[in-house]
Design an enzyme around this catalytic site. Structure first.
Site, PDB file in Angstrom:
ATOM      1  N   GLU A 173     -14.676   3.942  10.422  1.00  0.00           N
ATOM      2  CA  GLU A 173     -15.254   4.963  11.288  1.00  0.00           C
ATOM      3  C   GLU A 173     -14.827   6.363  10.921  1.00  0.00           C
ATOM      4  OE1 GLU A 173     -13.671   3.176  14.896  1.00  0.00           O
ATOM      5  OE2 GLU A 173     -12.321   4.894  15.173  1.00  0.00           O
ATOM      6  N   HIS A 204      -0.720   0.026   5.613  1.00  0.00           N
ATOM      7  CA  HIS A 204      -1.202   1.038   6.566  1.00  0.00           C
ATOM      8  C   HIS A 204      -0.241   2.215   6.739  1.00  0.00           C
ATOM      9  CE1 HIS A 204      -4.023  -2.099   8.694  1.00  0.00           C
ATOM     10  NE2 HIS A 204      -4.118  -2.123   7.375  1.00  0.00           N
ATOM     11  N   GLN A 260       0.805  -1.210   0.000  1.00  0.00           N
ATOM     12  CA  GLN A 260       0.000   0.000   0.000  1.00  0.00           C
ATOM     13  C   GLN A 260       0.843   1.268   0.000  1.00  0.00           C
ATOM     14  OE1 GLN A 260      -2.434  -0.565   3.482  1.00  0.00           O
ATOM     15  NE2 GLN A 260      -3.556  -2.289   2.601  1.00  0.00           N
TER      16      GLN A 260
END
Length: 396
Positions: free
Chosen positions: A263, A170, A107
């Protein structure tokens, strides 16, 4: 590359049951979390019955971020490490030279691009990226540079995540200015869950700096020997979107949960947002997150809003100050996993409804920005990525 524009008149139905809303509601934490946070499993009715979608440019390799330039053109980052200029009529430049070397595994790569607050006079831009380290390690970094035609000059690294870790997941990351001389930098916990709770490490932290890269004296952990002074808030998993609400100056950020539990948070100084101790998701294996004690714990904040099924949240942008528009007072968020654009209608800070756009494209939406022209600009994360312009319903 010459401009290729395709205009699609779309009658966009809201996905799932348009009149239903999930009844799952996050409970307030013992430290006084927001009891109005809701887990959205379906969507509410929207108004985007006939928006127009234009393809401004294509042929971008996994574009990650777009910055809107004052002359109507664009800067676009490509994850492998290229920064491209896209003219107002859709022509792609060659790769802009002078971009820092990136860690392009997994990523990682070249991530966010934003214009400095004084760009009109300084021509400075800010870039976030996965920076390679020794022994195949990497960490999120941020640099500023001067944009000169097709080259960057005076490149200066103002932030480096420490320590660098192995692995390709991440990194985050978004860059937001608060209008008061500070910059917020979001990042991930590098898929090493315990780091998000360790104040002597920068993984899983929202960082706040002065514009010169120094640490503000009023940062919440300044003076503590057991904590990094750059930290503003902690307990975050992988922050993929961040924006300042123009109505209030409140910072909003979104982050990926694991399997479920994506979230939105409204981060506050010194607060702990719980990952991985509290979460509304489970491991990808289907098992409970081993460190988790449940969805709440004393001293840990509840999310402002969460999804029981993860959309794979990405870039986010506010659409406000346009009372004549059907999209006024909305928050747009890209969705990677569900391949669409989420529009949240807002009443103050409360989320009053949810609509899914661009579902028919079947493309991962990586970034979204709102232009001064009242249009919405979107990047699709593909081998042949596109820059799209969305004209709201009723716009001419």
């Amino acid at each position: 590359m010459s401009r290729k524009i395709s205009v699609l008149m779309m009658a966009l139905a809201v996905s799932a049951c348009s009149s239903q809303q999930s009844s799952a509601t996050a409970t307030a934490s013992a430290s006084g979390g927001d009891a109005s946070a809701t887990a959205t499993a379906s969507t509410t009715a929207g108004v985007s019955a006939a928006m127009r979608v234009e393809t401004l440019a294509q042929g971008l390799e996994h574009p990650w971020s777009v910055a809107l330039l004052p002359d109507g053109s664009f800067l676009v980052t490509e994850r492998p490490g290229r920064l491209r200029h896209v003219s107002a009529d859709g022509k792609l430049s060659p790769a802009i030279t002078g971009v820092p070397a990136v860690f392009a595994q997994g990523q990682g790569g070249l991530l966010d691009v934003v214009l400095a607050p004084d760009y009109a006079t300084s021509k400075r831009i800010w870039l976030s990226y996965a920076e390679p380290g020794d022994d195949d390690t990497a960490g999120t970094a941020v640099a500023t540079a001067t944009l000169n035609d097709n080259a960057l000059s005076d490149v200066r690294v103002v932030y480096r995540q420490a320590p660098k870790l192995t692995g390709g997941n991440h990194f985050g990351s978004r860059i937001v200015f608060d209008g008061n001389g500070h910059v917020f930098i979001s990042q991930g916990e590098r898929n090493d869950r315990p780091t998000a709770q360790k104040l002597d490490m920068l993984q899983g932290k929202l960082v706040r700096l002065n514009l010169d890269g120094s640490v503000p004296k009023d940062n919440p952990f300044v003076g503590r020997k057991d904590a990094r002074p750059e930290i503003y808030s902690y307990g975050h998993r992988n922050m993929q979107g961040m924006a300042l609400d123009p109505r209030t100056g409140t910072l909003w950020e979104n982050e990926h949960g694991p399997r479920g539990g994506d979230e939105i948070n409204l981060p506050q100084a010194g607060k702990n947002y719980g990952w991985p101790i509290i979460t509304n998701g489970i491991d990808y294996s289907g098992l409970k997150i081993s460190e988790s004690v449940g969805t709440s714990a004393p001293g840990m904040e509840q999310p402002h809003h969460f999804w029981a099924k993860s959309p794979g949240l990405s870039g986010m942008a506010f659409y406000t100050g346009r009372p004549g528009s059907a999209w006024n007072d909305s928050l747009f968020i890209g969705s990677l996993a569900e391949s669409n654009l989420i529009r949240l209608s807002l009443k103050g800070n409360a989320i009053a409804g949810e609509e899914r756009l661009l579902t028919d494209l079947g493309a991962r939406i990586r970034d979204v920005r709102v232009g001064n022209d009242g249009n919405v600009y979107v990047l699709t994360d593909e081998d042949d990525g596109k820059l799209l312009r969305l004209k709201p319903p009723g716009a001419k």
